[in-house]
Design an enzyme around this catalytic site. Structure first.
Site, mmCIF file in Angstrom:
data_model
loop_
_atom_site.group_PDB
_atom_site.id
_atom_site.type_symbol
_atom_site.label_atom_id
_atom_site.label_comp_id
_atom_site.label_asym_id
_atom_site.label_seq_id
_atom_site.Cartn_x
_atom_site.Cartn_y
_atom_site.Cartn_z
ATOM 1 N N CYS A 77 31.262 28.803 45.045
ATOM 2 C CA CYS A 77 30.248 29.081 46.076
ATOM 3 C C CYS A 77 30.011 27.936 47.055
ATOM 4 C CB CYS A 77 28.945 29.485 45.407
ATOM 5 S SG CYS A 77 29.077 31.101 44.641
HETATM 6 P P1 NAD Z 1 35.188 37.495 41.777
HETATM 7 O O1 NAD Z 1 36.428 37.126 42.485
HETATM 8 O O2 NAD Z 1 34.876 36.907 40.443
HETATM 9 O O3 NAD Z 1 35.129 39.084 41.588
HETATM 10 C C1 NAD Z 1 35.478 40.004 42.566
HETATM 11 C C2 NAD Z 1 35.974 41.274 41.858
HETATM 12 O O4 NAD Z 1 36.184 42.292 42.848
HETATM 13 C C3 NAD Z 1 37.309 41.096 41.122
HETATM 14 O O5 NAD Z 1 37.160 41.490 39.775
HETATM 15 C C4 NAD Z 1 38.271 42.009 41.887
HETATM 16 O O6 NAD Z 1 39.271 42.608 41.055
HETATM 17 C C5 NAD Z 1 37.330 43.053 42.455
HETATM 18 N N1 NAD Z 1 37.825 43.789 43.613
HETATM 19 C C6 NAD Z 1 38.507 43.308 44.688
HETATM 20 N N2 NAD Z 1 38.743 44.303 45.564
HETATM 21 C C7 NAD Z 1 38.182 45.437 45.039
HETATM 22 C C8 NAD Z 1 38.054 46.770 45.479
HETATM 23 N N3 NAD Z 1 38.555 47.183 46.648
HETATM 24 N N4 NAD Z 1 37.406 47.651 44.691
HETATM 25 C C9 NAD Z 1 36.887 47.264 43.500
HETATM 26 N N5 NAD Z 1 36.969 46.004 43.034
HETATM 27 C C10 NAD Z 1 37.601 45.104 43.786
HETATM 28 O O7 NAD Z 1 34.020 37.205 42.797
HETATM 29 P P2 NAD Z 1 32.519 36.710 42.434
HETATM 30 O O8 NAD Z 1 32.531 35.282 42.041
HETATM 31 O O9 NAD Z 1 31.876 37.713 41.567
HETATM 32 O O10 NAD Z 1 31.858 36.755 43.885
HETATM 33 C C11 NAD Z 1 31.571 37.974 44.550
HETATM 34 C C12 NAD Z 1 30.703 37.654 45.755
HETATM 35 O O11 NAD Z 1 29.433 37.148 45.304
HETATM 36 C C13 NAD Z 1 31.269 36.580 46.686
HETATM 37 O O12 NAD Z 1 30.927 36.895 48.014
HETATM 38 C C14 NAD Z 1 30.550 35.315 46.244
HETATM 39 O O13 NAD Z 1 30.445 34.377 47.284
HETATM 40 C C15 NAD Z 1 29.181 35.871 45.887
HETATM 41 N N6 NAD Z 1 28.450 35.050 44.908
HETATM 42 C C16 NAD Z 1 29.110 34.489 43.854
HETATM 43 C C17 NAD Z 1 28.394 33.741 42.920
HETATM 44 C C18 NAD Z 1 29.097 33.103 41.760
HETATM 45 O O14 NAD Z 1 28.479 32.256 41.100
HETATM 46 N N7 NAD Z 1 30.347 33.439 41.467
HETATM 47 C C19 NAD Z 1 27.002 33.575 43.059
HETATM 48 C C20 NAD Z 1 26.362 34.190 44.127
HETATM 49 C C21 NAD Z 1 27.095 34.924 45.052
#
Ligand code: NAD
Length: 428
Positions: A266
């Site tokens: 992040c």
């Molecule tokens: P991640 O990469 O861990 O997970 C994303 C998931 O989406 C993956 O499992 C992937 O297979 C899936 N995916 C991709 N395309 C898809 C589709 N078309 N249909 C269904 N599934 C699909 O990402 P994350 O860390 O969970 O982050 C997600 C968002 O949240 C980002 O924008 C991030 O900046 C934000 N965020 C993350 C955190 C954190 O601590 N990781 C905290 C707050 C906000």
């Protein structure tokens, strides 16, 4: 309420499990079949305290996992929690999120009841209006029953479940009272025995609140690291200085411990994204640029200290800690990556250890040797450096006696100083 969550990564899995815990019916959807199989079996696809317990309780009952978007129209609200990675220029790559937004919209083309699509992913302030809402609308063919809102997520990896269940604030960025009420109804069970501030605003402001929050925290750490480096030059204890600074309630006592810098999925991505977005608007955010620059230099400073004691060429160096912070196996932008890279560039043989993050780091650096314990990594090493502040490193003691030369350079000030080791650190 029936909630569908698209994307079952760190955020998607956590919010899906927590929504089920709050009493909602949840369908979580991901394109990754392995992730879906794990969730269906009540197993957590990521290492996160408390998550597995929630999944075991709710999987197959209030929580279903699938690769199909078919459940979307049956739900009342859909959360999109898809990754928004960085492009080369730091801006966010919306491609995957936009594709998921459009696919979600397609399933809602004929929905006669109102449906709220909530962006959980972190996106820049203009993204909803210019890219994501149009993507949903393209999918629905303009079905006016479908509305888009923004509900940024503030959970931290390593304490994601607890953060979600005990938030400081909830931010609802919507275009209608109806959408705000939907979000209130979803989070209400969480607020019955926990006080959290609720901010009601528009989607663009909600997006900016998330970036401002992370930019502030990253800048606070970089400032503290900058001050810590100055303390070190003067031979002063940065922790003592900053502990006193933290007594000022305008500053707060959190995030005041200097070290080898911030990483994760992040802070780096979000700070770079808001810098890129600001530049696009013609503004040069000088302080945020310095925030990034200081962070990039901290691993170099750590290695300069180690290099004062050890000639890297042909040496064996133990790198303790690989995840970007304790309690997670996430290595994205971990400070261990530049540390390992630079050690190897200087001819050192790295023996690395982490309690949970060896597998992902092995994918990144297959040629590095990985130890089964800190003791094994230290055995025969010419020097050691601590990059992640795992508690178990605080208990290391006679393990250092097995080093060839017992030099420890601590990037997290966690190792106990003792006779028989040469101890150095970023802060004292
Ligand atoms: P991640 O990469 O861990 O997970 C994303 C998931 O989406 C993956 O499992 C992937 O297979 C899936 N995916 C991709 N395309 C898809 C589709 N078309 N249909 C269904 N599934 C699909 O990402 P994350 O860390 O969970 O982050 C997600 C968002 O949240 C980002 O924008 C991030 O900046 C934000 N965020 C993350 C955190 C954190 O601590 N990781 C905290 C707050 C906000």
């Amino acid at each position: 309420m029936h909630i569908s969550v698209i994307g079952s990564g760190y955020v998607g899995t956590t919010i899906a499990a927590c929504f089920a815990e709050l009493g909602h019916t949840v369908t979580t959807i991901d394109i990754d079949e392995e992730v879906v199989a794990a969730l269906s079996a009540g197993r957590a696809p990521i290492d996160e305290p408390g998550l597995e317990g929630l999944l075991e309780t709710h999987a197959g009952d209030r929580l279903e996992a699938t690769t199909s978007y078919d459940a979307v129209p049956e739900s009342d609200v859909t959360f999109l929690a898809i990754g928004t990675p960085s492009n080369d220029d730091g801006s966010i790559d919306l491609a995957a999120l936009e594709a998921a937004a459009e696919a979600t919209g397609e399933t809602l083309a004929d929905k006669a009841k109102r449906h709220l699509v909530v962006i959980k992913s972190t996106v820049t302030p203009t993204s909803i209006e210019t890219a994501l809402e149009p993507a949903v609308k393209r999918g629905t063919g303009g079905n006016e029953n479908v509305e888009v809102g923004m509900n940024p997520e503030f959970l931290r990896e390593g304490s994601a479940v607890s953060d979600f269940m005990h938030p400081d604030k909830l931010v609802y960025g919507t275009n209608s009272e109806w959408a705000t009420e939907r979000l209130h109804a979803i989070y209400e069970p969480l607020l019955t025995d926990h006080d959290a501030h609720v901010v009601e605003t528009d989607p663009a402001t909600a997006s900016m609140i998330k970036y401002a929050n992370n930019a502030f925290l990253a800048s606070k750490i970089s400032l503290v690291n900058d001050l810590g480096n100055i303390c070190k030059e003067f031979g002063l204890d940065a922790y003592e200085v900053m502990e006193a600074v933290g007594l000022d309630d305008r500053i707060s006592e959190r995030f005041l411990r200097s070290g080898v810098g911030w990483g994760g999925s992040c802070f780096p991505k979000d700070v770079n994204a808001i810098i890129a977005a600001a530049r696009e608007e013609g503004y040069d955010p000088a302080l945020l640029e310095a925030t990034v620059e200081i962070n990039e230099k901290q691993p170099e400073r750590l290695l300069e200290l180690l290099g004062d004691h050890v000639d890297f060429d042909g040496s064996q160096i133990a790198v303790l800690g690989l995840s970007f912070k304790p309690q997670t196996d996430d290595i994205r932008n971990s400070r261990a990556i530049p540390v390992i890279e630079q050690l190897r560039e200087h001819g050192a043989e790295v023996v690395a250890y982490d309690p949970v993050a060896i597998d992902p780091m092995r994918e990144r650096f297959p040629a590095v040797e990985y130890a089964n314990s800190a003791a094994e990594a230290l055995d025969g090493a010419d020097g050691a450096t601590v990059v992640t502040g795992w508690d178990e490193f605080a208990a290391l003691d006679e393990e250092f006696d097995a080093m060839e030369t017992p030099v420890v350079v601590d990037g997290r000030r966690i190792v106990r100083r003792r006779d028989g080791i040469v101890y150095d650190g970023l802060t004292y």
